[in-house]
Design an enzyme around this catalytic site. Sequence first.
Site, PDB file in Angstrom:
ATOM      1  N   ARG A 113      10.057 112.246  25.548  1.00 25.72           N
ATOM      2  CA  ARG A 113       9.553 113.199  26.516  1.00 25.72           C
ATOM      3  C   ARG A 113       8.768 112.555  27.944  1.00 25.72           C
ATOM      4  O   ARG A 113       8.096 111.500  27.528  1.00 25.72           O
ATOM      5  CB  ARG A 113       8.693 114.188  25.952  1.00 25.72           C
ATOM      6  CG  ARG A 113       8.443 115.592  27.141  1.00 25.72           C
ATOM      7  CD  ARG A 113       7.880 116.492  26.150  1.00 25.72           C
ATOM      8  NE  ARG A 113       7.517 117.757  27.139  1.00 25.72           N
ATOM      9  CZ  ARG A 113       6.900 118.890  26.701  1.00 25.72           C
ATOM     10  NH1 ARG A 113       6.189 118.903  25.625  1.00 25.72           N
ATOM     11  NH2 ARG A 113       6.815 119.733  27.538  1.00 25.72           N
TER      12      ARG A 113
ATOM     13  N   LYS B 123      10.830 113.364   9.110  1.00 26.65           N
ATOM     14  CA  LYS B 123      10.120 113.242  10.731  1.00 26.65           C
ATOM     15  C   LYS B 123       9.214 112.255  10.490  1.00 26.65           C
ATOM     16  O   LYS B 123       8.703 111.965   9.551  1.00 26.65           O
ATOM     17  CB  LYS B 123       9.700 114.639  10.813  1.00 26.65           C
ATOM     18  CG  LYS B 123       9.380 114.694  12.254  1.00 26.65           C
ATOM     19  CD  LYS B 123       9.279 116.047  12.760  1.00 26.65           C
ATOM     20  CE  LYS B 123       7.993 116.805  11.904  1.00 26.65           C
ATOM     21  NZ  LYS B 123       7.852 118.169  12.497  1.00 26.65           N
ATOM     22  N   SER B 124       9.036 111.431  11.629  1.00 27.04           N
ATOM     23  CA  SER B 124       8.010 110.427  11.778  1.00 27.04           C
ATOM     24  C   SER B 124       7.584 110.462  13.236  1.00 27.04           C
ATOM     25  O   SER B 124       8.461 110.517  13.932  1.00 27.04           O
ATOM     26  CB  SER B 124       8.293 109.300  11.139  1.00 27.04           C
ATOM     27  OG  SER B 124       7.426 108.126  11.079  1.00 27.04           O
ATOM     28  N   HIS B 125       6.332 110.096  13.369  1.00 24.81           N
ATOM     29  CA  HIS B 125       5.892 109.728  14.680  1.00 24.81           C
ATOM     30  C   HIS B 125       5.427 108.102  14.856  1.00 24.81           C
ATOM     31  O   HIS B 125       4.897 107.738  15.604  1.00 24.81           O
ATOM     32  CB  HIS B 125       4.444 110.511  14.836  1.00 24.81           C
ATOM     33  CG  HIS B 125       4.575 112.034  14.953  1.00 24.81           C
ATOM     34  ND1 HIS B 125       5.275 112.500  15.931  1.00 24.81           N
ATOM     35  CD2 HIS B 125       4.500 112.927  14.129  1.00 24.81           C
ATOM     36  CE1 HIS B 125       5.495 113.942  15.540  1.00 24.81           C
ATOM     37  NE2 HIS B 125       4.884 113.981  14.603  1.00 24.81           N
TER      38      HIS B 125
ATOM     39  N   TYR C 269      13.957 114.650  25.957  1.00 27.60           N
ATOM     40  CA  TYR C 269      13.578 116.229  26.172  1.00 27.60           C
ATOM     41  C   TYR C 269      14.031 116.638  27.160  1.00 27.60           C
ATOM     42  O   TYR C 269      14.634 118.001  27.147  1.00 27.60           O
ATOM     43  CB  TYR C 269      12.001 116.283  26.099  1.00 27.60           C
ATOM     44  CG  TYR C 269      11.636 117.541  25.786  1.00 27.60           C
ATOM     45  CD1 TYR C 269      11.627 118.239  24.526  1.00 27.60           C
ATOM     46  CD2 TYR C 269      11.301 118.375  27.001  1.00 27.60           C
ATOM     47  CE1 TYR C 269      10.831 119.433  24.523  1.00 27.60           C
ATOM     48  CE2 TYR C 269      10.751 119.631  26.733  1.00 27.60           C
ATOM     49  CZ  TYR C 269      10.495 120.100  25.656  1.00 27.60           C
ATOM     50  OH  TYR C 269       9.965 121.410  25.370  1.00 27.60           O
TER      51      TYR C 269
ATOM     52  N   GLY D  24       6.581 124.174  26.290  1.00 30.51           N
ATOM     53  CA  GLY D  24       7.828 123.318  26.109  1.00 30.51           C
ATOM     54  C   GLY D  24       8.583 123.301  27.525  1.00 30.51           C
ATOM     55  O   GLY D  24       9.455 122.508  27.372  1.00 30.51           O
TER      56      GLY D  24
ATOM     57  N   SER E   2       1.044 118.561  26.609  1.00 29.22           N
ATOM     58  CA  SER E   2       1.398 119.310  25.244  1.00 29.22           C
ATOM     59  C   SER E   2       0.420 118.662  24.263  1.00 29.22           C
ATOM     60  O   SER E   2       0.047 119.433  23.453  1.00 29.22           O
ATOM     61  CB  SER E   2       2.716 118.992  25.038  1.00 29.22           C
ATOM     62  OG  SER E   2       3.142 119.921  23.870  1.00 29.22           O
TER      63      SER E   2
END
Length: 205
Positions: A54, A30-32, A117, A169, A62
């Site tokens: 999203r 995973k990465s941002h 999303y 969510g 969020s």
Amino acid sequence: MNIDEQLPVLEYPQPGLDIIKELTSPRLIKSHLPYRFLPSDLHNGDSKVIYMARNPKDLVVSYYQFHRSLRTMSYRGTFQEFCRRFMNDKLGYGSWFEHVQEFWEHHMDSNVLFLKYEDMHRDLVTMVEQLARFLGVSCDKAQLESLTEHCHQLVDQCCNAEALPVGRGRVGLWKDIFTVSMNEKFDLVYKQKMGKCDLTFDFYL
């Protein structure tokens, strides 16, 4: 293995790159990070990238709740101030607007799957089928239905979990916290920064 070791974050110091090197292929990482900072293997098409975007109004709500929930961040400012920081690209990982457009420029690359999303909430079955095709995973109708049902349960848990802010969510979360003036300002900034991009988002379903 705990989740941090099974699905490590590339840029986090813990558990670190050693864990990533020890994982057997196919690895889930995973990465941002923005596209330009990802390893060259991803740019060269040697690895697959699944990018989940999203709509920014729900995302900033969020993100604000996330900052307030972590003791390491312990953000105690107002949402209005946090939203201003978001619009001015003054939060961690830099500009959301640049981040999402950078990946969108590569959404036609054969090794990139760009997902939204909101589409996951609208039609989870189709998204699971997309993922299976992209990853080269074959599954029959029964497996697809079972997987989709499991994912529905996870989505429901994330949207209704007592440990999380109510409805964190769901799509359209922003309408519960944005003021009229804040929404008008956000729309103006969004148009300025995303006006030349053909990427669109659903802000409610």
